[in-house]
Structure formats: C-alpha cells, structure tokens
Design a protein around this motif. Sequence first.
Motif, PDB file in Angstrom:
ATOM      1  N   GLU A 229       0.806  -1.210   0.000  1.00  0.00           N
ATOM      2  CA  GLU A 229       0.000   0.000   0.000  1.00  0.00           C
ATOM      3  C   GLU A 229       0.844   1.267   0.000  1.00  0.00           C
ATOM      4  N   LEU A 230       2.161   1.167   0.147  1.00  0.00           N
ATOM      5  CA  LEU A 230       3.013   2.340   0.151  1.00  0.00           C
ATOM      6  C   LEU A 230       2.983   3.031  -1.209  1.00  0.00           C
ATOM      7  N   ARG A 231       2.998   4.366  -1.172  1.00  0.00           N
ATOM      8  CA  ARG A 231       2.953   5.143  -2.397  1.00  0.00           C
ATOM      9  C   ARG A 231       4.089   6.164  -2.418  1.00  0.00           C
ATOM     10  N   TRP A 232       4.528   6.522  -3.637  1.00  0.00           N
ATOM     11  CA  TRP A 232       5.668   7.411  -3.801  1.00  0.00           C
ATOM     12  C   TRP A 232       5.453   8.748  -3.119  1.00  0.00           C
ATOM     13  N   PHE A 233       4.290   9.353  -3.284  1.00  0.00           N
ATOM     14  CA  PHE A 233       4.059  10.708  -2.770  1.00  0.00           C
ATOM     15  C   PHE A 233       4.238  10.775  -1.257  1.00  0.00           C
ATOM     16  N   LYS A 234       3.643   9.813  -0.548  1.00  0.00           N
ATOM     17  CA  LYS A 234       3.720   9.830   0.914  1.00  0.00           C
ATOM     18  C   LYS A 234       5.046   9.300   1.434  1.00  0.00           C
ATOM     19  N   THR A 235       5.469   8.161   0.892  1.00  0.00           N
ATOM     20  CA  THR A 235       6.666   7.513   1.414  1.00  0.00           C
ATOM     21  C   THR A 235       7.932   8.267   1.045  1.00  0.00           C
ATOM     22  N   VAL A 236       8.034   8.707  -0.201  1.00  0.00           N
ATOM     23  CA  VAL A 236       9.260   9.355  -0.662  1.00  0.00           C
ATOM     24  C   VAL A 236       9.201  10.862  -0.459  1.00  0.00           C
ATOM     25  N   LEU A 237       8.292  11.551  -1.130  1.00  0.00           N
ATOM     26  CA  LEU A 237       8.305  13.013  -1.106  1.00  0.00           C
ATOM     27  C   LEU A 237       7.972  13.583   0.269  1.00  0.00           C
ATOM     28  N   LEU A 238       6.811  13.210   0.814  1.00  0.00           N
ATOM     29  CA  LEU A 238       6.436  13.757   2.122  1.00  0.00           C
ATOM     30  C   LEU A 238       7.374  13.253   3.214  1.00  0.00           C
ATOM     31  N   GLY A 239       7.800  12.000   3.101  1.00  0.00           N
ATOM     32  CA  GLY A 239       8.744  11.468   4.074  1.00  0.00           C
ATOM     33  C   GLY A 239      10.068  12.198   4.029  1.00  0.00           C
ATOM     34  N   TRP A 240      10.550  12.493   2.812  1.00  0.00           N
ATOM     35  CA  TRP A 240      11.809  13.230   2.652  1.00  0.00           C
ATOM     36  C   TRP A 240      11.692  14.624   3.243  1.00  0.00           C
ATOM     37  N   LEU A 241      10.592  15.312   2.976  1.00  0.00           N
ATOM     38  CA  LEU A 241      10.400  16.656   3.527  1.00  0.00           C
ATOM     39  C   LEU A 241      10.370  16.628   5.048  1.00  0.00           C
ATOM     40  N   SER A 242       9.742  15.609   5.616  1.00  0.00           N
ATOM     41  CA  SER A 242       9.717  15.482   7.073  1.00  0.00           C
ATOM     42  C   SER A 242      11.119  15.254   7.623  1.00  0.00           C
ATOM     43  N   ASP A 243      11.878  14.373   6.957  1.00  0.00           N
ATOM     44  CA  ASP A 243      13.250  14.115   7.398  1.00  0.00           C
ATOM     45  C   ASP A 243      14.090  15.385   7.348  1.00  0.00           C
ATOM     46  N   VAL A 244      13.970  16.126   6.252  1.00  0.00           N
ATOM     47  CA  VAL A 244      14.761  17.352   6.093  1.00  0.00           C
ATOM     48  C   VAL A 244      14.390  18.377   7.162  1.00  0.00           C
ATOM     49  N   ARG A 245      13.119  18.428   7.517  1.00  0.00           N
ATOM     50  CA  ARG A 245      12.697  19.349   8.571  1.00  0.00           C
ATOM     51  C   ARG A 245      13.396  19.011   9.890  1.00  0.00           C
ATOM     52  N   HIS A 246      13.450  17.729  10.224  1.00  0.00           N
ATOM     53  CA  HIS A 246      14.157  17.309  11.437  1.00  0.00           C
ATOM     54  C   HIS A 246      15.641  17.651  11.354  1.00  0.00           C
ATOM     55  N   ASP A 247      16.247  17.384  10.188  1.00  0.00           N
ATOM     56  CA  ASP A 247      17.674  17.652  10.031  1.00  0.00           C
ATOM     57  C   ASP A 247      17.965  19.150  10.128  1.00  0.00           C
TER      58      ASP A 247
END
Length: 290
Positions: A229-247
């Motif tokens: 059920e994983l999708r590119w938009f949530k797993t990759v893009l939104l996940g990456w933006l969340s990671d970058v925010r933490h970093d």
Amino acid sequence: MSAPLVSIVMRSYNEAWALKDTLPALAAQDYSNTELIVIDSGSTDGSQDLIRAAQPAHFIQITPQDYNPSRVMNHGMRLARAERVIFLNADATPQNPHWLRPLAESLADANVAACFGRQIPRPDCQAVFACDYDRCFGPQRESVKWDHFFSMVSSGLRQDIWQQRGFREDLQYAEDDEYTRWCRSQGYAVHYVPDSIVMHSHNYTPQQSYKRSFGDARAIGKAWQGAAELRWFKTVLLGWLSDVRHDLRWCANNQRLRELAHAMHIRWQQRCAKLAGFRHGWNEQHGAAA
C-alpha cells in the motif's frame, strides 16, 4: 548471594580499532559474573589476536560469506549458558563500568523478552546520522512515539522466550525489529534502558545508505502486511520533507547548517530505497503487484 550469570555475545568483523577500547571496557564492568562469546566473521586486521587475549568462553570464526545476522545471533543464543543474554557489537564501546548491570537487571522480569540501551554517536559522526541518534536515543527521543523501535547493537534477550521462537534466518536485514515485534505480539514487553550507554555510529556513503535502507525495507515487506500500500508521494516526497525538517532543526541547534545539503542527499537516497525495498520484499513474499 552472587549475581546470576550473564552471557555476552559479541559480533565482530575488522574492528580492531574499536576492540582496543571495547574489550577493556567489558573487563571493567561492575557486574563480573559473565561469560563472553565472540563470533568473528573472518577479521584480518588483528581483531582475532585481541579477542583471544580476552579469553572468551567461546570464539567462533566464520567466513564473511557465511555471515547472516539472524544465524549468528541464534548461534550465540544456543551457546549461551545464561538465562540473560546480552548482545554487543564490537564497535559499540561501553561508556562506563555500569553499562551491563542495567541491561541484566531489566531482563530479571520474566515478562521482558528484550531490552536495548542508549547509543551516543562518535565525535566524527556526520550531522545526518547524529540527528538520527538523537531522535532514536536522545533525552527527548521521538522513537518512544513510533509504532516500534529496537536496536540490537547494545541489547539483551531472555533465553526462555527466545527458545519459543528465534530470529528468522530468511531475513538479512531488520531481523531484530521483526523478532521484537513478534515478542510484543505474544504479550511480552520490550524495554529501553537509557542508563546503559555505548558509543556507536557509522558514516554511510549515499550508496551505503541506499543499500541499508533497501535491505531493511525489503525485510519488512517480506514480514508484514500492508507493504504493497506504500505510495511514492507519501513515502518518498512527504517522508523526505519530514526528514529534512528534522535535520534542519538539528543542524541549526548544533551549529552544523553547512552539513544540511549532505543530509538532504542522504535522506533522498534512504526514502527512495525504502519504497523500492518494501515493494521488492512484498512481491518476493506475496507475489503481488505493487
């Protein structure tokens, strides 16, 4: 009355640079009723001489090609004489004489299947990975809110619970995560022990980061429902933006903003690998189209 025997299982491979500190730190522990079991994967850097000098109860040598983390840990559990078995990576150095006791005491509870200690990064740890250690093990660790988190680097297992069902040897990654999820599903507790501290970290290249994230996600995809059920938009893009925010927040708070671009690159590799690994593992196990 003497303290119960504790077995310490150490995995090593070409980590003589760390063993020079890790083995003396083990000898200095204030919990002395222990046996040391070392499984070395064909070190060629002098590690084996250091290990022999420590006089372990068992010193098992395998080839690098034969290394499978689940198989090695199951082997260590079978060799262990104690009910409480502690795992320590060769490059994870206890930071004081009180590293062992809190882990051993946590396992005194018959309902605690596993426990894991705190890890602090080495001084040369790059910002992107130091941020992860803070999120996983820091004083305000976010991992307490996650669905599940466990690290085998500095940890402990109860022998009687492991004997019900060991590590899955068909998994090359995330075997500790899968095993402790099973423990929780059976009603057992998994404890974090912040008073047990080791120094441990790795600076992975982008390629290494991709490989590790792919392997972890592939293992999870094989083991659990929902991976497809994983999708590119949530797993990759939104996940990456969340990671970058933490970093970004971590780098700003620690005066290391110059490392943010590197962190963004690593996170992108990790996120792309996570989606690809999940889908690969799901297809492998279930034969379903992602």
